[in-house]
Design a protein around this motif. Sequence first.
Motif: not given
Length: 65
Positions: A34-56
């Motif tokens: 459960a912790g690994a899945v939660a960390s993965y989900e959080r990481g994917m959200g952070l990665a998408a957020y960083c990508t959006d900032l870089l694209d902008s």
Amino acid sequence: MTDLVPGQDLSFEDALAQLEALVAQMEAGGLSLAGAVASYERGMGLAAYCTDLLDSAELRLREID
């Protein structure tokens, strides 16, 4: 780590640091499934957020040129 997607006030540098910390924690092992899945989900959200900032930022630079 309850938010999947970081808030608007999180800087790129802070989001990237959080993502790097999550990756290190996952690579170290010892997380429950459960912790690994939660960390993965959080990481994917952070990665998408960083990508959006870089694209902008890239779009803004292109507009300047």
